[in-house]
Design a protein around this motif. Structure first.
Motif, PDB file in Angstrom:
ATOM      1  N   GLN A   1       0.848  -1.190   0.000  1.00 39.72           N
ATOM      2  CA  GLN A   1       0.000   0.000   0.000  1.00 39.72           C
ATOM      3  C   GLN A   1       0.882   1.239   0.000  1.00 39.72           C
ATOM      4  OE1 GLN A   1      -3.433  -0.641   0.225  1.00 39.72           O
ATOM      5  NE2 GLN A   1      -3.971   1.495  -0.145  1.00 39.72           N
ATOM      6  N   VAL A   2       0.684   2.103  -0.962  1.00 35.68           N
ATOM      7  CA  VAL A   2       1.446   3.346  -1.058  1.00 35.68           C
ATOM      8  C   VAL A   2       0.573   4.490  -0.556  1.00 35.68           C
ATOM      9  CG1 VAL A   2       2.661   4.920  -2.596  1.00 35.68           C
ATOM     10  CG2 VAL A   2       2.757   2.459  -3.026  1.00 35.68           C
ATOM     11  N   PRO A   3       0.981   5.191   0.499  1.00 33.01           N
ATOM     12  CA  PRO A   3       0.165   6.285   1.031  1.00 33.01           C
ATOM     13  C   PRO A   3       0.119   7.486   0.103  1.00 33.01           C
ATOM     14  CG  PRO A   3       2.276   6.178   2.161  1.00 33.01           C
ATOM     15  CD  PRO A   3       2.222   4.993   1.261  1.00 33.01           C
ATOM     16  N   GLN A   4      -0.866   8.320   0.307  1.00 34.85           N
ATOM     17  CA  GLN A   4      -0.979   9.536  -0.494  1.00 34.85           C
ATOM     18  C   GLN A   4       0.126  10.517  -0.111  1.00 34.85           C
ATOM     19  OE1 GLN A   4      -4.913  11.156  -0.033  1.00 34.85           O
ATOM     20  NE2 GLN A   4      -5.882   9.537  -1.241  1.00 34.85           N
ATOM     21  N   GLY A   5       0.453  11.384  -1.042  1.00 32.50           N
ATOM     22  CA  GLY A   5       1.450  12.415  -0.779  1.00 32.50           C
ATOM     23  C   GLY A   5       2.879  11.966  -0.956  1.00 32.50           C
ATOM     24  N   VAL A   6       3.074  10.767  -1.496  1.00 32.61           N
ATOM     25  CA  VAL A   6       4.430  10.267  -1.697  1.00 32.61           C
ATOM     26  C   VAL A   6       5.059  10.945  -2.918  1.00 32.61           C
ATOM     27  CG1 VAL A   6       5.725   8.235  -2.420  1.00 32.61           C
ATOM     28  CG2 VAL A   6       4.090   8.051  -0.561  1.00 32.61           C
ATOM     29  N   THR A   7       6.285  11.365  -2.766  1.00 36.79           N
ATOM     30  CA  THR A   7       6.972  12.043  -3.868  1.00 36.79           C
ATOM     31  C   THR A   7       7.974  11.147  -4.585  1.00 36.79           C
ATOM     32  OG1 THR A   7       8.664  12.873  -2.335  1.00 36.79           O
ATOM     33  CG2 THR A   7       6.742  14.284  -2.749  1.00 36.79           C
TER      34      THR A   7
END
Length: 262
Positions: free
Chosen positions: A142-148
């Motif tokens: 799962q990749v969280p939101q706001g990842v750059t």
């Protein structure tokens, strides 16, 4: 016997037509990510023995050679070539390729696990890493939101850097499955393979361990189809088909001649 010759030639036509279909599928998938070419395998049909080798000819003498009439050919199956395809650089963080042995694991709609060499992954609306058609990677990451920034290591470790942060957070690890007999896997379409009794059970573990390959981020594995080799095989198959066709024509002419002379 001429009727038997017609049957033998017909089996030859069927076998070459099936081989041509295998070759056509290879060429059609020349640009399919992670595709592995197939090879058609053939086997002789049962022989009719007019004279058994070693049988008594006269007195104590025995035949040193037999007299066998073949009944044709059949395709016994296809063998998948699991040789490494070339790695094409894409620069996409979620494009990953396997350098060496192993398969990615994805979850089927029925809950079972399928296997693929196609590492063209993307993010779902919920942040899951999935295939292009929405099948989730196993184990789920799962990749969280706001990842750059997303980084995938050679051992499959997935890390991400959130906006405003300088430290990466580990999200999970991509594991690979290996098989005792990978050619025994069943192709089910959509670049997916499934386990069979012939393949054996999957041995799942980290990339780079126990003979599994490493993971290359920003790359995709091209198909291992060599177009030149496929064209040579296609010409060879076409010539064999033509010869079998001529055999049918010649046998038919022999039958016509016999009928006219009787």
């Amino acid at each position: 016997m001429t009727n038997a010759a017609l049957h033998v030639a017909r089996t030859g036509l069927d076998a070459q037509q099936e081989r041509m279909q295998v070759i056509a599928n290879n060429i059609a998938n020349v640009n399919t990510t992670g595709f592995k070419r197939d090879r058609a395998n053939f086997q002789t049909l049962a022989y009719q023995y007019m004279k058994e080798p070693g049988a008594t000819s006269s007195g104590d003498d025995k035949y040193t050679q037999g007299a066998a009439l073949g009944t044709g050919v059949k395709m016994t199956g296809t063998s998948r070539s699991d040789t490494q395809g070339s790695l094409n650089q894409t620069g996409n963080a979620l494009d990953v390729a396997i350098q060496g042995n192993g398969f990615f694991q994805v979850q089927q709609p029925d809950g079972t696990t399928a296997y693929t060499r196609d590492g063209n992954f993307s993010l779902s609306s919920e942040g899951q890493i999935t295939t292009a058609d929405g099948r989730a990677l196993v184990p789920n990451i799962q990749v969280p939101q706001g990842v750059t920034n997303i980084t995938i290591g050679a051992d499959g470790t997935v890390s991400a850097t959130a906006a405003g942060s300088t430290e990466a957070t580990q999200l999970g690890k991509i594991q690979l499955a290996s098989f005792t007999n990978p050619t025994g896997l069943k192709s089910v379409g959509d670049n997916l393979l499934t386990e069979t009794q012939a393949s054996g059970a999957p041995q799942v573990g980290d990339a780079g361990t126990e003979g599994r390959g490493s993971i290359e981020q920003g790359s995709l594995e091209a198909s291992n189809v060599n177009v030149v080799e496929e064209l040579v095989d296609m010409i060879e198959t076409q010539r064999a088909y033509e010869v079998n066709s001529k055999m049918i024509k010649a046998t038919d002419e022999m039958l016509q001649f016999a009928n006219q002379q009787i």
